[in-house]
Each structure stands twice: as C-alpha cells, then as structure tokens.
Design a protein around this motif. Structure first.
Motif, PDB file in Angstrom:
ATOM      1  N   SER A 106      -3.680  -6.561  -4.834  1.00 52.40           N
ATOM      2  CA  SER A 106      -4.609  -5.402  -3.761  1.00 52.40           C
ATOM      3  C   SER A 106      -3.191  -5.592  -2.577  1.00 52.40           C
ATOM      4  O   SER A 106      -2.708  -5.582  -2.127  1.00 52.40           O
ATOM      5  N   LYS A 131      -4.360   2.714  -1.577  1.00 51.34           N
ATOM      6  CA  LYS A 131      -4.321   4.065  -2.082  1.00 51.34           C
ATOM      7  C   LYS A 131      -4.054   3.305  -3.530  1.00 51.34           C
ATOM      8  O   LYS A 131      -3.912   4.410  -4.366  1.00 51.34           O
ATOM      9  N   TYR A 132      -4.044   2.376  -4.122  1.00 54.70           N
ATOM     10  CA  TYR A 132      -4.139   1.665  -5.236  1.00 54.70           C
ATOM     11  C   TYR A 132      -5.310   0.609  -5.035  1.00 54.70           C
ATOM     12  O   TYR A 132      -5.745  -0.393  -4.013  1.00 54.70           O
ATOM     13  N   ARG A 133      -5.572   0.509  -6.411  1.00 56.43           N
ATOM     14  CA  ARG A 133      -6.274   0.194  -6.896  1.00 56.43           C
ATOM     15  C   ARG A 133      -6.444  -1.717  -6.917  1.00 56.43           C
ATOM     16  O   ARG A 133      -5.860  -1.437  -7.472  1.00 56.43           O
ATOM     17  N   GLU A 134      -7.422  -2.839  -7.236  1.00 55.47           N
ATOM     18  CA  GLU A 134      -7.071  -4.165  -7.119  1.00 55.47           C
ATOM     19  C   GLU A 134      -7.124  -4.579  -8.628  1.00 55.47           C
ATOM     20  O   GLU A 134      -7.629  -3.221  -9.338  1.00 55.47           O
ATOM     21  N   ASN A 159       0.757  -1.338   0.043  1.00 56.14           N
ATOM     22  CA  ASN A 159      -0.429  -0.266   0.187  1.00 56.14           C
ATOM     23  C   ASN A 159       0.803   1.344  -0.068  1.00 56.14           C
ATOM     24  O   ASN A 159       0.756   2.552   0.391  1.00 56.14           O
ATOM     25  N   VAL A 165      -5.741   5.514  -5.778  1.00 51.93           N
ATOM     26  CA  VAL A 165      -7.311   5.239  -5.959  1.00 51.93           C
ATOM     27  C   VAL A 165      -7.153   6.928  -5.767  1.00 51.93           C
ATOM     28  O   VAL A 165      -8.508   7.555  -6.834  1.00 51.93           O
ATOM     29  N   ASN A 166      -6.675   7.669  -5.805  1.00 52.85           N
ATOM     30  CA  ASN A 166      -6.822  10.022  -6.008  1.00 52.85           C
ATOM     31  C   ASN A 166      -6.594  10.050  -7.735  1.00 52.85           C
ATOM     32  O   ASN A 166      -5.920  11.210  -7.629  1.00 52.85           O
TER      33      ASN A 166
END
Ligand SMILES: O=C(O)CCC(=O)C(=O)O
Ligand SMILES: [Fe+2]
Length: 355
Positions: free
Chosen positions: A311, A324-327, A277, A353-354
C-alpha cells in the motif's frame, strides 16, 4: 511445443497469424531497429552512481529522483557489478539459445499451465484463450530462473550447458540483489523517506532472472518481441546486447533505449508506483523485433513475497495527499495480471482509488 526460434530458423517468409499484432499495436514500419532513432536529448537518463559512494550521495539521490519522476527508467554506470560478469551472463544465455539443439533445451521446458514457472518457454495460449482471436503471441523465447530467496534457488533446474551457466547465473543473482537494495535506499531518500522505507515495504526480495531471446523476424512491422506492459514487481534491472529493440513509452511516444553494454537499465515496476503513491510511476515498455539479428536481454526482477500486502507508504499520505491506490496482496496482483494479461498499465490502473 512450438518455439519461436524454430519458426525463425525454419526460414519462413511470413509470420503465422497468431503472432500478428492488431494494427494499433504494431510498431512503425522498419527494416532495422536502428532506423527508429531518437535524438540524444530524448533518450533516457544515464546516471553515474559513483559506486554508491556516500560522498556523492546527495547529488546522486537528486538525479535519481528526477529520473524516477520523469521517466520511471534510467541507466546507471559505476554500479559495482563487474563488466566481465555482465558479459558472461549474456554469453552463457546466448550460447544456450544459439549453440544447442531445441530437443536438448526442451528438457528444461517450463510448465505451460502455471504462469511464471521456471524454465525454457515461449508465450503460450491458455486453453481458454484458444478461441479468443485477440490473443497474440510474442516473438520471443525465454528462460526463467527462480534465484532468490535462496530457498527457491535450485540450479539443477537451470541449463547444464554451457558448463559455466549455473555458476554465472548464481553469481549474477547475488550481485544484482545488492544493486537493487542500494537503489531502493536512494529512491526512498529521494522522496524524503527513511533509507530502508521502500525495502521494508517490499520485504524479502523474490528475485527472478529472465533471459529473453528474440529470433530474427521476417515481418518486424507486424510483430512485437514482447507486448507493451509494465513489470508487476518492485524494481527490474535489465541488460541487453548490442542489437537493440527495447522501447519505453513516454509522453505518448515510443522511445528506443540505446544499448549500453556495461550500464544497467533500471525500470520501476508497479509496486513502486503503489508504495510511492504515484509520485513515481512504473515504466511502460515493449520489445520490437528486426529481420536481421536475433536479440538477447537479461531482466532481473525484484518482487515482494506473494503474501506481502502493498500500500502507499504512510509517510506520503496526508489530508492533502490521500492514498491513490488501494492496498493489494501481491499474490492477488500477480494472479489478476496473468488472468487479464498486461496490455500497457491496465493492472495497476485497476487499483486506482478513483477508478
Ligand atoms: O527484452 C527486453 O528488453 C525487455 C524484457 C522485459 O521487458 C521483460 O522481460 O519484462
Ligand atoms: Fe518488462
């Protein structure tokens, strides 16, 4: 099919336009890589892992954790891989490129239409990129080997010359897998995770070994041996010869990784950044060229299966530490990497994610 080695040995004084980097990507002017130096304290950490001895584990875990957080790359010594095997893999690789005619090597040419296909290659223009003036070629030839799982390993597709090539490559693959597993265990623990956490998230290793050969280049200030990128898999173990040219991007600066003949360079790759993450980031790196000596490196990549879903580890997620990251399905990550090209870390950044 053009090979960079043929261009270089043909004695050209200027590199063809396709190999000229845009000004912002060019390395600082230099005649020899040793000119670009950095003070020792700026160089990447050198970590003695004491043969992964359990008595030293607490101390080693701590320094590895620090190196992962600060650098995403570090050298290890006392890693257990026999020095002679490191010398042998460099030796057979160098011999393949230097001692045999290009016609013999082209019998192993990889399929230019399928990315990461096994065999002898150079970066090629995709037909649809032919018109894109922005596509720049690397000053590099390579041989890519599919080594693990064993179901992918077919040494009949690896060079038959020199005669011990295939035996050395198979042994090197087996030894490096063990090192990668031990490192993932220590890295997991350094984040307070169970020892097997990251290895379980990666799943069975898909290991590839790429031997890169960077011919001498008449205009090193205009080219790159390998453009800036982060590796797409989980963890890369790299050795290089005495020439030097690998650089790591840290704190807005390119830092040359001094060759250390019997140490192994550990490079965290993009899936580690996702799984941790973002606690540990993948290292952005590139290879520069020089006008006097060809250079060789051996990179051993450990990747998830294409079907694996990657993920952030659930243990690292909480209300105060959201994902913080998408799968991502690893196969989708690889396809998009090859479609867009690396360009620094833009592929991993696209999963933020952002973003
Ligand atoms: O040649 C080197 O030192 C770097 C190779 C590399 O980064 C790669 O193959 O991904
Ligand atoms: Fe790389």
């Amino acid at each position: 099919m053009m090979r960079v080695q043929s261009l270089s040995e043909g004695g050209i004084a200027e590199v063809p336009p396709r190999y000229i980097q845009p000004p912002e990507d060019r390395p600082p002017i230099h005649d020899d890589v040793t000119v670009i130096d950095n003070r020792d304290e700026d160089n990447i950490p050198m970590i003695d892992v004491f043969g992964f001895d359990s008595e030293q584990r607490d101390a080693v875990r701590k320094v590895i954790g620090d190196a992962c957080a600060k650098w995403g790359a570090f050298h290890i010594t006392n890693h257990g891989v026999p020095f002679e095997l490191l010398d042998q893999i460099r030796g057979v690789g160098l011999s393949f490129f230097k001692d045999y005619p290009v016609e013999d090597k082209l019998k192993y040419a990889c399929d230019p239409n399928s990315p990461a296909s096994q065999g002898y290659g150079s970066k090629m223009l995709r037909p649809e990129a032919e018109a894109e003036t922005s596509t720049v070629l690397d000053w590099r030839d390579y041989f890519d080997h599919h080594t693990l799982p064993l179901s992918r390993r077919d040494p009949s597709r690896w060079p038959h010359f020199p005669s011990d090539y295939r035996q050395v490559a198979a042994r090197y693959s087996d030894e490096l897998k063990i090192v990668a597993q031990k490192l993932l265990g220590l890295i997991s623990e350094s984040l307070g995770l169970p020892t097997s956490c990251i290895e379980d998230a990666v799943g069975e290793f898909y290991q590839n070994i790429t031997i890169s050969y960077y011919p001498a280049c008449p205009q090193p200030h205009l080219t790159l041996g390998l453009q800036s990128h982060s590796d797409m898999g989980a963890i890369t173990l790299l050795i290089q010869d005495h020439v030097g040219g690998l650089q790591i991007f840290k704190d807005s600066q390119w830092i040359t990784v001094h060759p250390q003949s019997h140490a192994i360079l550990v490079i965290l790759a993009d899936q580690m950044e996702i799984i941790t993450n973002g606690k540990y980031r993948s290292a952005q790196h590139r290879a520069i060229t020089n006008s006097s000596s060809p250079r060789l490196s051996v990179a051993t990549f450990h990747d998830p299966a294409k079907t694996a879903k990657i993920s952030p580890a659930s243990e690292l997620i909480s209300n105060s530490s959201p994902p913080k990251y998408r799968e991502v399905k690893y196969g989708d990550y690889v396809s998009s990497w090859y479609t867009k090209g690396p360009k620094g870390k833009r592929n991993i950044d696209a999963l933020l994610v952002n973003s």
